[in-house]
Design an enzyme around this catalytic site. Structure first.
Site, PDB file in Angstrom:
ATOM      1  N   GLY A 146      -1.038 -14.362 -13.007  1.00 18.31           N
ATOM      2  CA  GLY A 146      -2.089 -14.331 -11.989  1.00 18.31           C
ATOM      3  C   GLY A 146      -2.748 -12.965 -11.908  1.00 18.31           C
ATOM      4  N   GLU A 181      -3.798 -14.396 -16.915  1.00 16.06           N
ATOM      5  CA  GLU A 181      -4.730 -14.979 -15.945  1.00 16.06           C
ATOM      6  C   GLU A 181      -5.340 -16.255 -16.534  1.00 16.06           C
ATOM      7  N   HIS A 228     -23.248  15.570   2.431  1.00 14.64           N
ATOM      8  CA  HIS A 228     -23.086  16.135   1.095  1.00 14.64           C
ATOM      9  C   HIS A 228     -22.096  17.288   1.152  1.00 14.64           C
ATOM     10  N   ILE A 245      -2.730  -9.644  -5.763  1.00 12.67           N
ATOM     11  CA  ILE A 245      -1.305  -9.279  -5.821  1.00 12.67           C
ATOM     12  C   ILE A 245      -0.917  -8.853  -7.231  1.00 12.67           C
ATOM     13  N   ALA A 296       2.190 -14.632  -9.219  1.00 13.68           N
ATOM     14  CA  ALA A 296       1.262 -14.319  -8.116  1.00 13.68           C
ATOM     15  C   ALA A 296       0.007 -15.149  -8.312  1.00 13.68           C
ATOM     16  N   ASP A 311      -4.227 -17.255   7.756  1.00 12.83           N
ATOM     17  CA  ASP A 311      -3.955 -17.871   6.449  1.00 12.83           C
ATOM     18  C   ASP A 311      -3.700 -19.373   6.564  1.00 12.83           C
ATOM     19  N   ARG A 358      -1.289 -18.219  -2.418  1.00  5.74           N
ATOM     20  CA  ARG A 358      -0.362 -18.500  -1.329  1.00  5.74           C
ATOM     21  C   ARG A 358      -0.740 -19.826  -0.687  1.00  5.74           C
ATOM     22  N   LYS A 404       0.828  -1.218   0.000  1.00  2.96           N
ATOM     23  CA  LYS A 404       0.000   0.000   0.000  1.00  2.96           C
ATOM     24  C   LYS A 404       0.858   1.262   0.000  1.00  2.96           C
ATOM     25  N   GLY A 414      -4.965 -11.922  -9.813  1.00  2.85           N
ATOM     26  CA  GLY A 414      -5.614 -11.779  -8.508  1.00  2.85           C
ATOM     27  C   GLY A 414      -5.186 -10.463  -7.865  1.00  2.85           C
TER      28      GLY A 414
HETATM   29  P1  FAD Z   1       1.247 -14.095   8.425  1.00  2.44           P
HETATM   30  O1  FAD Z   1       1.050 -12.646   8.312  1.00  2.44           O
HETATM   31  O2  FAD Z   1       1.772 -14.828   7.247  1.00  2.44           O
HETATM   32  O3  FAD Z   1       2.230 -14.308   9.674  1.00  2.44           O
HETATM   33  C1  FAD Z   1       2.724 -15.554  10.014  1.00  2.44           C
HETATM   34  C2  FAD Z   1       3.999 -15.380  10.812  1.00  2.44           C
HETATM   35  O4  FAD Z   1       4.361 -16.665  11.288  1.00  2.44           O
HETATM   36  C3  FAD Z   1       5.171 -14.863  10.002  1.00  2.44           C
HETATM   37  O5  FAD Z   1       5.725 -13.729  10.637  1.00  2.44           O
HETATM   38  C4  FAD Z   1       6.182 -16.034  10.003  1.00  2.44           C
HETATM   39  O6  FAD Z   1       7.521 -15.589  10.106  1.00  2.44           O
HETATM   40  C5  FAD Z   1       5.766 -16.787  11.248  1.00  2.44           C
HETATM   41  N1  FAD Z   1       6.084 -18.217  11.221  1.00  2.44           N
HETATM   42  C6  FAD Z   1       5.779 -19.139  10.281  1.00  2.44           C
HETATM   43  N2  FAD Z   1       6.173 -20.364  10.676  1.00  2.44           N
HETATM   44  C7  FAD Z   1       6.752 -20.220  11.890  1.00  2.44           C
HETATM   45  C8  FAD Z   1       7.344 -21.100  12.819  1.00  2.44           C
HETATM   46  N3  FAD Z   1       7.407 -22.421  12.616  1.00  2.44           N
HETATM   47  N4  FAD Z   1       7.857 -20.595  13.964  1.00  2.44           N
HETATM   48  C9  FAD Z   1       7.804 -19.256  14.214  1.00  2.44           C
HETATM   49  N5  FAD Z   1       7.244 -18.382  13.379  1.00  2.44           N
HETATM   50  C10 FAD Z   1       6.713 -18.847  12.237  1.00  2.44           C
HETATM   51  N6  FAD Z   1      -4.433  -8.833   3.227  1.00  2.44           N
HETATM   52  C11 FAD Z   1      -5.332  -7.849   3.461  1.00  2.44           C
HETATM   53  O7  FAD Z   1      -6.275  -8.054   4.217  1.00  2.44           O
HETATM   54  N7  FAD Z   1      -5.200  -6.618   2.874  1.00  2.44           N
HETATM   55  C12 FAD Z   1      -4.185  -6.341   2.028  1.00  2.44           C
HETATM   56  O8  FAD Z   1      -4.090  -5.226   1.508  1.00  2.44           O
HETATM   57  C13 FAD Z   1      -3.239  -7.356   1.752  1.00  2.44           C
HETATM   58  N8  FAD Z   1      -2.204  -7.126   0.924  1.00  2.44           N
HETATM   59  C14 FAD Z   1      -1.287  -8.112   0.717  1.00  2.44           C
HETATM   60  C15 FAD Z   1      -0.236  -7.853  -0.153  1.00  2.44           C
HETATM   61  C16 FAD Z   1       0.713  -8.824  -0.405  1.00  2.44           C
HETATM   62  C17 FAD Z   1       1.861  -8.516  -1.348  1.00  2.44           C
HETATM   63  C18 FAD Z   1       0.620 -10.077   0.255  1.00  2.44           C
HETATM   64  C19 FAD Z   1       1.672 -11.131   0.031  1.00  2.44           C
HETATM   65  C20 FAD Z   1      -0.419 -10.348   1.120  1.00  2.44           C
HETATM   66  C21 FAD Z   1      -1.392  -9.376   1.344  1.00  2.44           C
HETATM   67  N9  FAD Z   1      -2.474  -9.604   2.182  1.00  2.44           N
HETATM   68  C22 FAD Z   1      -3.400  -8.620   2.395  1.00  2.44           C
HETATM   69  C23 FAD Z   1      -2.664 -10.895   2.864  1.00  2.44           C
HETATM   70  C24 FAD Z   1      -2.187 -10.800   4.328  1.00  2.44           C
HETATM   71  O9  FAD Z   1      -0.829 -10.423   4.339  1.00  2.44           O
HETATM   72  C25 FAD Z   1      -2.388 -12.135   5.027  1.00  2.44           C
HETATM   73  O10 FAD Z   1      -3.729 -12.555   4.889  1.00  2.44           O
HETATM   74  C26 FAD Z   1      -2.052 -12.014   6.507  1.00  2.44           C
HETATM   75  O11 FAD Z   1      -0.735 -11.568   6.691  1.00  2.44           O
HETATM   76  C27 FAD Z   1      -2.258 -13.351   7.216  1.00  2.44           C
HETATM   77  O12 FAD Z   1      -1.960 -13.191   8.567  1.00  2.44           O
HETATM   78  P2  FAD Z   1      -1.477 -14.411   9.472  1.00  2.44           P
HETATM   79  O13 FAD Z   1      -1.274 -13.849  10.835  1.00  2.44           O
HETATM   80  O14 FAD Z   1      -2.376 -15.556   9.299  1.00  2.44           O
HETATM   81  O15 FAD Z   1      -0.076 -14.874   8.863  1.00  2.44           O
HETATM   82  P1  NAI Z   2      -5.191 -14.936  -5.663  1.00  5.33           P
HETATM   83  O1  NAI Z   2      -5.680 -16.265  -5.305  1.00  5.33           O
HETATM   84  O2  NAI Z   2      -5.896 -13.724  -5.205  1.00  5.33           O
HETATM   85  O3  NAI Z   2      -5.100 -14.809  -7.253  1.00  5.33           O
HETATM   86  C1  NAI Z   2      -4.350 -15.705  -8.008  1.00  5.33           C
HETATM   87  C2  NAI Z   2      -4.824 -15.641  -9.443  1.00  5.33           C
HETATM   88  O4  NAI Z   2      -3.943 -16.417 -10.228  1.00  5.33           O
HETATM   89  C3  NAI Z   2      -6.225 -16.208  -9.631  1.00  5.33           C
HETATM   90  O5  NAI Z   2      -6.991 -15.295 -10.371  1.00  5.33           O
HETATM   91  C4  NAI Z   2      -5.979 -17.518 -10.387  1.00  5.33           C
HETATM   92  O6  NAI Z   2      -7.030 -17.832 -11.275  1.00  5.33           O
HETATM   93  C5  NAI Z   2      -4.703 -17.201 -11.141  1.00  5.33           C
HETATM   94  N1  NAI Z   2      -3.878 -18.349 -11.487  1.00  5.33           N
HETATM   95  C6  NAI Z   2      -3.640 -19.461 -10.748  1.00  5.33           C
HETATM   96  N2  NAI Z   2      -2.767 -20.276 -11.405  1.00  5.33           N
HETATM   97  C7  NAI Z   2      -2.443 -19.637 -12.563  1.00  5.33           C
HETATM   98  C8  NAI Z   2      -1.577 -19.942 -13.649  1.00  5.33           C
HETATM   99  N3  NAI Z   2      -0.844 -21.081 -13.664  1.00  5.33           N
HETATM  100  N4  NAI Z   2      -1.486 -19.073 -14.678  1.00  5.33           N
HETATM  101  C9  NAI Z   2      -2.211 -17.923 -14.673  1.00  5.33           C
HETATM  102  N5  NAI Z   2      -3.047 -17.582 -13.671  1.00  5.33           N
HETATM  103  C10 NAI Z   2      -3.144 -18.424 -12.629  1.00  5.33           C
HETATM  104  O7  NAI Z   2      -3.657 -14.923  -5.197  1.00  5.33           O
HETATM  105  P2  NAI Z   2      -2.606 -13.754  -5.073  1.00  5.33           P
HETATM  106  O8  NAI Z   2      -2.961 -12.588  -5.921  1.00  5.33           O
HETATM  107  O9  NAI Z   2      -1.300 -14.420  -5.268  1.00  5.33           O
HETATM  108  O10 NAI Z   2      -2.761 -13.328  -3.568  1.00  5.33           O
HETATM  109  C11 NAI Z   2      -2.516 -14.277  -2.504  1.00  5.33           C
HETATM  110  C12 NAI Z   2      -3.380 -13.987  -1.321  1.00  5.33           C
HETATM  111  O11 NAI Z   2      -3.021 -12.754  -0.730  1.00  5.33           O
HETATM  112  C13 NAI Z   2      -4.843 -13.893  -1.698  1.00  5.33           C
HETATM  113  O12 NAI Z   2      -5.565 -14.803  -0.939  1.00  5.33           O
HETATM  114  C14 NAI Z   2      -5.264 -12.497  -1.406  1.00  5.33           C
HETATM  115  O13 NAI Z   2      -6.508 -12.442  -0.769  1.00  5.33           O
HETATM  116  C15 NAI Z   2      -4.175 -11.978  -0.485  1.00  5.33           C
HETATM  117  N6  NAI Z   2      -3.950 -10.596  -0.849  1.00  5.33           N
HETATM  118  C16 NAI Z   2      -4.883  -9.677  -0.516  1.00  5.33           C
HETATM  119  C17 NAI Z   2      -4.763  -8.382  -0.909  1.00  5.33           C
HETATM  120  C18 NAI Z   2      -5.804  -7.422  -0.538  1.00  5.33           C
HETATM  121  O14 NAI Z   2      -6.638  -7.757   0.294  1.00  5.33           O
HETATM  122  N7  NAI Z   2      -5.803  -6.227  -1.089  1.00  5.33           N
HETATM  123  C19 NAI Z   2      -3.618  -7.906  -1.680  1.00  5.33           C
HETATM  124  C20 NAI Z   2      -2.713  -8.965  -2.012  1.00  5.33           C
HETATM  125  C21 NAI Z   2      -2.889 -10.239  -1.582  1.00  5.33           C
END
Ligand code: FAD
Ligand code: NAI
Length: 460
Positions: A181, A204, A444, A185, A269, A312, A272, A52, A183
């Site tokens: 992808g 996609e 408004h 990301i 992307a 997650d 996950r 962000k 999605g």
């Molecule tokens: P995580 O945030 O993954 O945290 C897990 C932690 O566990 C990590 O710090 C890791 O180091 C630790 N861990 C793992 N295994 C072990 C172990 N064995 N021992 C000790 N520590 C361990 N979600 C949104 O809602 N809004 C967004 O805008 C958004 N943007 C995103 C953008 C990107 C690029 C990505 C990749 C994800 C985004 N997400 C977004 C998704 C969001 O980041 C996840 O849904 C969220 O972080 C999940 O939280 P969590 O606590 O389950 O796990």
């Molecule tokens: P995603 O599941 O959101 O999207 C992945 C996309 O890739 C899907 O549209 C799928 O159809 C496509 N795909 C899968 N295999 C493919 C292939 N072989 N070739 C082409 N397309 C393919 O996963 P993404 O974007 O990687 O994000 C991971 C997670 O992180 C999501 O669950 C998402 O909710 C979370 N996230 C949330 C954000 C937010 O809330 N703003 C921002 C970024 C991530």
């Protein structure tokens, strides 16, 4: 030797784990939280927040570059200092991480740096730089989150074929970026680099970007992103990649056609996967599914007494606020209170420009669930505030049951949709009708008037 006996040991300090630890401590429990990498997890360090920060900076750059002359603001050449942009992002991450450190200190949560592994119900080993310690606890909470999925035909090399983690720290703007992808990301990070000057092609597999979202809204977003220069190849999959002299040649299957694309960077992307390997789950008998997700009941309990899981790591949307809500609810339940997460009202936002925010059922989902649907729509271009903000693309779409008027879903493509969707979330939370939203008085001039108008439109 530090104290090793706790009421709760949390493994993972992401938005699920750290929020649960903090809440449990607030409720009087003695809590430890283990993380092998960083406080704040994926979200704070390599996810929500850095992405962000870059989205905000790149949006400003894009707007300034396009010119502000129509506002009567003259300007010189607009330049890009990518290093400064990255430094600003890092500073935000550090500030927020310090905030968690402070929260833990304030609430008395003990933070262990190391890898956690469940040894037995009530027993967790932490492998840190000083060796191993074994902690005992009445409750164990698994909150280890997720990592990017790797495609076997396009393995990550960290340089030419990268995941979102590397895409947040590039040292120069790629010339041609292919994103696999469409999605959240792919669209967010694709937007960042397109705004900064890269030619971006999104590949996609499905016939729609954001396949989970309301079809009409996803199509509208695709149209607007195309206007910003992003290209899309839908119903397509990359088959293989050959890397030569810093260039990646991708072979792509699109329907029954094969095509070749050359680029300097590929961002994969495609989703996950949960971090459940190496946690000791098989030894303790914690059940997982074929995707490696830990199975829990509606309360966040695994099949093993005293072991809970959230975020997650468990089935459901992979979203930070869902992880947080689960973290709070399980902490409350462990402390003997009632905890509640309403899975029907979890918003989801894609932070493109405009943003696409959604809560509840899409039109397709509502129809498939047997509702006779009433749809209300209103465009931002008819809203005065949107014109003042120079941000008139998009619409609000309200999905209601035609017979009962019950609100089923709200979808917002438009400026500040991530903020506006809160009204839809609250309306669903309170079981509102579309008329309730329509009769709510909106300030408004404000963007939220479009929400009221769309709700009003369901009856016309
Ligand atoms: P995580 O945030 O993954 O945290 C897990 C932690 O566990 C990590 O710090 C890791 O180091 C630790 N861990 C793992 N295994 C072990 C172990 N064995 N021992 C000790 N520590 C361990 N979600 C949104 O809602 N809004 C967004 O805008 C958004 N943007 C995103 C953008 C990107 C690029 C990505 C990749 C994800 C985004 N997400 C977004 C998704 C969001 O980041 C996840 O849904 C969220 O972080 C999940 O939280 P969590 O606590 O389950 O796990
Ligand atoms: P995603 O599941 O959101 O999207 C992945 C996309 O890739 C899907 O549209 C799928 O159809 C496509 N795909 C899968 N295999 C493919 C292939 N072989 N070739 C082409 N397309 C393919 O996963 P993404 O974007 O990687 O994000 C991971 C997670 O992180 C999501 O669950 C998402 O909710 C979370 N996230 C949330 C954000 C937010 O809330 N703003 C921002 C970024 C991530």
């Amino acid at each position: 030797m530090s104290d090793t006996t706790f009421d709760l040991v949390v493994i993972g300090a992401g938005p699920g784990g750290y929020v649960a630890a903090s809440k449990a401590a607030q409720l009087g429990m003695k809590v430890a939280c283990i993380d092998k990498s960083y406080l704040g997890g994926t979200c704070l360090n390599v996810g929500c927040i850095p992405s962000k920060a870059l989205l905000e900076s790149s949006d400003l750059f894009y707007r300034a570059k396009k010119g502000l002359g129509h506002h009567g603001i003259g300007q010189g050449e607009v330049g890009l200092d990518l290093q400064a942009m990255m430094a600003r992002k890092e500073k935000i991450v550090q500030t927020m991480t310090k905030g968690i450190e402070g929260l833990f200190k304030g609430r008395g949560v003990t933070h262990f740096v190391g890898t956690g592994q469940v040894r037995a119900p009530g027993s967790v080993a932490v492998q840190g730089s000083d060796g191993e310690q074994v902690l005992s606890a009445k409750h164990i909470l698994l909150a280890t989150g997720s990592v990017p999925v790797e495609l076997s035909n396009l393995p990550f090399d960290g340089k030419h074929i990268i995941s979102s983690t590397e895409a947040l720290t590039l040292e120069k703007v790629p010339e041609q970026l292919v994103v696999i992808g469409g999605g959240a990301i792919g669209l967010e990070l694709g937007s960042v680099w397109a705004r900064l000057g890269a030619q971006v092609l999104v590949i996609e597999a499905m016939n729609q970007i954001l396949p989970e979202m309301d079809q009409e809204m996803a199509r509208q977003l695709e149209r607007l992103l195309k206007r910003q220069g992003l290209k899309f190849l839908l119903g397509a999959k990359a088959q293989s990649a050959a890397i030569k002299k810093g260039q990646v040649t991708l072979t792509i299957a699109a329907g029954d056609q094969e095509r070749v694309e050359t680029c300097d960077l590929v961002l994969v992307a495609v989703g996950r996967k949960p971090c459940s390997a190496g946690l000791g789950l098989e030894d303790v008998g914690v059940a997982t599914n074929e995707r490696g997700q830990v199975l829990v009941d509606t309360q966040g309990r695994t099949n093993v007494e005293g072991i809970w899981a959230i975020g997650d790591l468990v089935p459901g949307p992979m979203l930070a606020h869902k992880a947080e809500a689960e973290g709070i609810a399980v902490a409350e339940r462990m402390a003997g209170h009632a905890g509640q997460v309403n899975y029907e009202a979890i918003p989801s936002v894609v932070y493109t420009h405009p943003e696409l925010a959604s809560v509840g059922a899409s039109e397709e989902d509502a129809t498939a669930a047997g509702h006779e649907v009433a749809i209300g729509k209103h465009q931002f271009r008819s809203n005065a505030r949107a014109h003042c903000m120079d941000d008139i693309d998009g619409l609000v779409k309200v999905v209601a049951d035609a017979r009962t008027d019950q609100l089923l879903g709200m979808h917002i493509l438009g400026p500040q949709a991530s903020h506006l969707i809160a009204e839809g979330v609250l309306a669903l939370e309170f079981g509102a009708s579309a008329e309730d939203v329509a009769r709510t008085v909106h300030a408004h001039p404000a963007l939220s008037e479009v929400v009221g108008e769309a709700a009003r439109d369901t009856v016309s």
